[in-house]
Design a protein around this motif. Structure first.
Motif, PDB file in Angstrom:
ATOM      1  N   SER A 131      11.962  -4.275  -0.411  1.00 22.55           N
ATOM      2  CA  SER A 131      10.901  -3.570   0.310  1.00 22.55           C
ATOM      3  C   SER A 131      10.154  -4.572   1.163  1.00 22.55           C
ATOM      4  O   SER A 131      10.466  -5.767   1.148  1.00 22.55           O
ATOM      5  N   LEU A 132       9.154  -4.098   1.878  1.00 25.46           N
ATOM      6  CA  LEU A 132       8.286  -5.027   2.589  1.00 25.46           C
ATOM      7  C   LEU A 132       7.623  -5.942   1.572  1.00 25.46           C
ATOM      8  O   LEU A 132       7.208  -5.496   0.492  1.00 25.46           O
ATOM      9  N   LEU A 133       7.512  -7.205   1.911  1.00 21.78           N
ATOM     10  CA  LEU A 133       6.905  -8.171   1.005  1.00 21.78           C
ATOM     11  C   LEU A 133       5.502  -7.746   0.590  1.00 21.78           C
ATOM     12  O   LEU A 133       5.139  -7.855  -0.583  1.00 21.78           O
ATOM     13  N   MET A 134       4.719  -7.241   1.523  1.00 21.31           N
ATOM     14  CA  MET A 134       3.339  -6.891   1.194  1.00 21.31           C
ATOM     15  C   MET A 134       3.277  -5.679   0.255  1.00 21.31           C
ATOM     16  O   MET A 134       2.375  -5.592  -0.577  1.00 21.31           O
ATOM     17  N   ASP A 135       4.221  -4.779   0.362  1.00 19.03           N
ATOM     18  CA  ASP A 135       4.286  -3.665  -0.597  1.00 19.03           C
ATOM     19  C   ASP A 135       4.656  -4.191  -1.978  1.00 19.03           C
ATOM     20  O   ASP A 135       4.098  -3.762  -2.988  1.00 19.03           O
ATOM     21  N   PHE A 136       5.601  -5.121  -2.028  1.00 22.70           N
ATOM     22  CA  PHE A 136       5.996  -5.736  -3.295  1.00 22.70           C
ATOM     23  C   PHE A 136       4.815  -6.475  -3.917  1.00 22.70           C
ATOM     24  O   PHE A 136       4.545  -6.341  -5.112  1.00 22.70           O
ATOM     25  N   ALA A 137       4.102  -7.248  -3.107  1.00 21.36           N
ATOM     26  CA  ALA A 137       2.940  -7.987  -3.605  1.00 21.36           C
ATOM     27  C   ALA A 137       1.899  -7.026  -4.180  1.00 21.36           C
ATOM     28  O   ALA A 137       1.340  -7.277  -5.256  1.00 21.36           O
ATOM     29  N   GLU A 138       1.669  -5.945  -3.499  1.00 23.00           N
ATOM     30  CA  GLU A 138       0.700  -4.933  -3.971  1.00 23.00           C
ATOM     31  C   GLU A 138       1.154  -4.349  -5.307  1.00 23.00           C
ATOM     32  O   GLU A 138       0.356  -4.217  -6.240  1.00 23.00           O
ATOM     33  N   ARG A 139       2.433  -3.997  -5.422  1.00 24.00           N
ATOM     34  CA  ARG A 139       2.960  -3.445  -6.685  1.00 24.00           C
ATOM     35  C   ARG A 139       2.801  -4.422  -7.843  1.00 24.00           C
ATOM     36  O   ARG A 139       2.566  -4.033  -8.975  1.00 24.00           O
ATOM     37  N   GLU A 140       2.954  -5.716  -7.550  1.00 27.18           N
ATOM     38  CA  GLU A 140       2.850  -6.741  -8.592  1.00 27.18           C
ATOM     39  C   GLU A 140       1.411  -7.157  -8.863  1.00 27.18           C
ATOM     40  O   GLU A 140       1.153  -7.958  -9.749  1.00 27.18           O
ATOM     41  N   GLY A 141       0.476  -6.621  -8.077  1.00 27.82           N
ATOM     42  CA  GLY A 141      -0.930  -6.984  -8.258  1.00 27.82           C
ATOM     43  C   GLY A 141      -1.248  -8.381  -7.748  1.00 27.82           C
ATOM     44  O   GLY A 141      -2.220  -9.010  -8.188  1.00 27.82           O
ATOM     45  N   ALA A 142      -0.455  -8.871  -6.810  1.00 26.95           N
ATOM     46  CA  ALA A 142      -0.632 -10.235  -6.296  1.00 26.95           C
ATOM     47  C   ALA A 142      -1.739 -10.296  -5.256  1.00 26.95           C
ATOM     48  O   ALA A 142      -1.893  -9.392  -4.438  1.00 26.95           O
ATOM     49  N   LYS A 143      -2.464 -11.395  -5.291  1.00 27.49           N
ATOM     50  CA  LYS A 143      -3.485 -11.682  -4.280  1.00 27.49           C
ATOM     51  C   LYS A 143      -3.050 -12.841  -3.388  1.00 27.49           C
ATOM     52  O   LYS A 143      -3.717 -13.176  -2.426  1.00 27.49           O
ATOM     53  N   VAL A 144      -1.917 -13.473  -3.766  1.00 28.66           N
ATOM     54  CA  VAL A 144      -1.449 -14.663  -3.065  1.00 28.66           C
ATOM     55  C   VAL A 144       0.066 -14.588  -2.866  1.00 28.66           C
ATOM     56  O   VAL A 144       0.794 -14.235  -3.791  1.00 28.66           O
ATOM     57  N   ILE A 145       0.508 -14.943  -1.666  1.00 28.08           N
ATOM     58  CA  ILE A 145       1.923 -15.152  -1.382  1.00 28.08           C
ATOM     59  C   ILE A 145       2.092 -16.663  -1.273  1.00 28.08           C
ATOM     60  O   ILE A 145       1.379 -17.319  -0.509  1.00 28.08           O
TER      61      ILE A 145
END
Length: 166
Positions: free
Chosen positions: A72-86
């Motif tokens: 998926s889009l990286l930012m969607d993945f980050a949101e699903r994982e609860g990430a605040k940092v890439i």
């Protein structure tokens, strides 16, 4: 809990990747290594094989590191994982230009997630998965670039698909 995501294709996982994973894990409470497939690349290893490689190698680091596949889009993945940092690794100026553009686009997509750049260790800066595969395909020694077990897997895959120039 502060969560970070380190995305990549990891085809194969290199010592450079491992350096960024070790260092990135110190910056967050939980690091998610996101393994994906880049449609513009021809992977040597399947997604499942790359996942297993990364899981095995990060298992020796300790800390809260999770390996997760995503498509998926990286930012969607980050949101699903609860990430605040890439977390992204940089090797050279050419990397910076590409990563700077991606960080800007990602900021537009999801301004709640920050991108953090880590410079690769000087001794590891030239390593790229693409070059590791090319060296291996021409029968070169890759032991300086990948973990030992990954080297064995790359060599076995090259034997299976056939070396170039022979």
């Amino acid at each position: 809990m502060r969560t970070g995501v380190y995305p990549g294709t990891f085809d194969p996982v290199t010592l450079g990747h491992m350096d960024i994973i070790r260092r990135g894990a110190k910056l967050v409470d939980r690091l998610v290594v996101g393994v994906t497939t880049n449609p513009s690349k021809s992977p040597m290893f399947s997604l499942e094989e790359r996942m297993e490689m990364v899981k095995r190698e990060v298992g020796e680091i300790g800390g809260e590191i999770h390996v997760v596949a995503f498509d998926s889009l990286l930012m969607d993945f980050a949101e699903r994982e609860g990430a605040k940092v890439i977390v992204r690794g940089l090797r050279a100026v050419a990397d910076f230009e590409y990563e700077y553009q991606m960080a800007g686009m990602n900021q537009q997509i999801n301004p709640r997630v920050e991108t953090v750049f880590l410079m690769a260790d000087v001794s590891l800066q030239p390593i790229a998965s693409r070059l590791v595969k090319e060296i291996a395909l021409f029968g070169g020694d890759i032991h300086k670039f990948v973990p030992a077990r990954v080297r064995d897997e790359v060599v076995a895959r090259v034997e299976k698909i056939g070396r170039k120039g022979s």
